[in-house]
Design a protein around this motif. Structure first.
Motif, short mmCIF file in Angstrom:
data_model
loop_
_atom_site.label_atom_id
_atom_site.label_comp_id
_atom_site.label_asym_id
_atom_site.label_seq_id
_atom_site.Cartn_x
_atom_site.Cartn_y
_atom_site.Cartn_z
N THR A 220 0.82 -1.21 0.00
CA THR A 220 0.00 0.00 0.00
C THR A 220 0.86 1.26 0.00
OG1 THR A 220 -1.73 -1.19 1.22
CG2 THR A 220 -1.84 1.22 1.22
N ASN A 221 1.95 1.24 0.74
CA ASN A 221 2.84 2.40 0.85
C ASN A 221 3.63 2.56 -0.46
OD1 ASN A 221 4.84 4.28 1.40
ND2 ASN A 221 5.27 3.50 3.46
N GLN A 222 3.14 3.42 -1.34
CA GLN A 222 3.77 3.61 -2.64
C GLN A 222 5.14 4.28 -2.54
OE1 GLN A 222 2.13 2.54 -5.93
NE2 GLN A 222 1.72 1.28 -4.13
N ALA A 223 5.33 5.10 -1.53
CA ALA A 223 6.64 5.74 -1.33
C ALA A 223 7.69 4.68 -1.02
CB ALA A 223 6.56 6.76 -0.21
N ASP A 224 7.35 3.74 -0.17
CA ASP A 224 8.30 2.68 0.18
C ASP A 224 8.54 1.76 -1.01
OD1 ASP A 224 9.89 1.65 2.45
OD2 ASP A 224 8.72 -0.16 2.13
N LEU A 225 7.50 1.50 -1.80
CA LEU A 225 7.66 0.70 -3.01
C LEU A 225 8.60 1.41 -3.98
CD1 LEU A 225 6.99 -1.59 -4.96
CD2 LEU A 225 4.89 -0.36 -5.57
N ALA A 226 8.46 2.73 -4.13
CA ALA A 226 9.32 3.49 -5.03
C ALA A 226 10.78 3.40 -4.59
CB ALA A 226 8.86 4.95 -5.07
N GLY A 263 15.18 9.12 -3.75
CA GLY A 263 13.90 9.31 -3.09
C GLY A 263 13.74 10.70 -2.53
N ARG A 264 14.80 11.22 -1.96
CA ARG A 264 14.75 12.56 -1.40
C ARG A 264 14.57 13.61 -2.49
NH1 ARG A 264 18.88 15.14 3.12
NH2 ARG A 264 18.06 17.26 3.02
N TYR A 265 15.24 13.42 -3.62
CA TYR A 265 15.08 14.35 -4.73
C TYR A 265 13.62 14.45 -5.14
CZ TYR A 265 15.15 16.23 -9.46
OH TYR A 265 14.88 16.98 -10.58
#
Length: 308
Positions: A220-226, A263-265
């Motif tokens: 569900t956490n798309q940020a973590d998947l990315a 990810g930070r960018y």
């Protein structure tokens, strides 16, 4: 632990973009090293480290046995170890995982048998009594262990390494970018995931076809998947020709540092990378800075490819 500051950087001026990216990435690496230092010193990390130290490092043979019987196993221990060390109990009806445990006891200096087998053997050694013999490995016996998923009780401490933020557009962009960096990417449903507790893997089609294949577990956490996809892309770009298993920690440091920067960018909170790196680096947070060139160039390649 310190949190990631405002990550928003545009690098819009074409003639200064390269220099700006280089200096910004160097600054972010410095901050990441500070975050790792803070993570290693935290009470949360020390508690996690203490629990990890209580689990055995199993031999290659036993690791294979565990994987064959319980492919999803992540942490295994004996029935009494779960009860006495971790205040957890094996649930009723659970099937044991069988491994070979070493038998350590006094052994004859001549035939290397235990006292009972020595008496039955043809060995004539009698210079010292069995009470004076040193202990050693005399054999193996089948022993039952259980995975944490088969137990219940006090929870084990976990490190919060997940990235957060809005990545609904970033995940499709990363999937589109795979072809440009010559990687095949697959996002696999959780029910079909075959790689235990790993969030992602980078492998190859075959021994002859070394095109990287990146698989990531859907969540569900798309940020973590990315960030997982970025981490595995970094492996594909940096480590296709690295087979030395002793280099694994260095590979993980490089891949996660790239994931932190990229990810930070894209304005994700990747501060959880500090805990991930702390678990791999022991007391050497400077290992990130020692590989700044490889980390920085790979991060820039992925940023430019995805930002395209």
């Amino acid at each position: 632990m310190a949190t990631t500051s405002d990550p928003s950087v545009s690098f819009e001026e074409t003639d200064t973009r390269h220099d700006e990216m280089h200096s910004t990435i160097e600054a972010w690496i410095d901050e990441l090293v500070d975050h790792v230092d803070d993570a290693q010193a935290s009470e949360e990390f020390q508690e996690w480290l203490d629990v990890q130290s209580r689990f055995h490092d199993y031999s290659h043979r036993n690791t294979l046995l565990i994987n064959l019987q319980c492919p999803e196993a992540t942490k295994v221990a004996g029935y009494n170890t779960w009860r006495n060390e971790f205040d957890r109990h094996v649930q009723e009806g659970e099937q044991a995982i069988w491994i070979w445990a070493p038998i350590i006891t006094k052994q004859c200096p001549e035939c290397e048998n235990s006292p009972s087998y020595h008496e039955q053997s043809d060995c004539e050694y009698d210079e010292t009594s069995p009470d004076e013999w040193s202990k050693g490995l005399v054999g193996f016996k089948p022993t039952a262990v259980f995975d944490v998923s088969q137990t219940e009780g006090e929870p084990l401490p976990e490190l919060e390494t997940e990235a957060t933020g809005d990545a609904d557009d970033l995940v499709p962009a990363l999937e589109d970018a795979a072809a440009e960096i010559d990687v095949t990417v697959r996002i696999v449903d959780a029910v079909d995931w075959e790689h235990s507790d790993a969030k992602g893997v980078c492998k190859y089609r075959s021994k002859r076809d070394l095109q990287p294949v990146v698989e990531a577990k859907a969540r569900t956490n798309q940020a973590d998947l990315a960030v997982t996809l970025i981490h595995e892309y970094a492996h594909a770009l940096l480590h296709a020709d690295v087979t030395d298993e002793t280099e694994r920690a260095k590979r993980e440091v490089e891949a996660e540092a790239v994931a932190y920067i990229v990810g930070r960018y894209f304005e994700l909170d990747t501060s959880g990378s500090a805990f991930y790196l702390a678990a791999w680096q022991d007391d050497d947070a400077d290992a990130v800075q020692e590989r700044l060139g490889r980390i920085g160039s790979t991060a820039k390649e992925l940023i430019e490819t995805v930002d395209g």
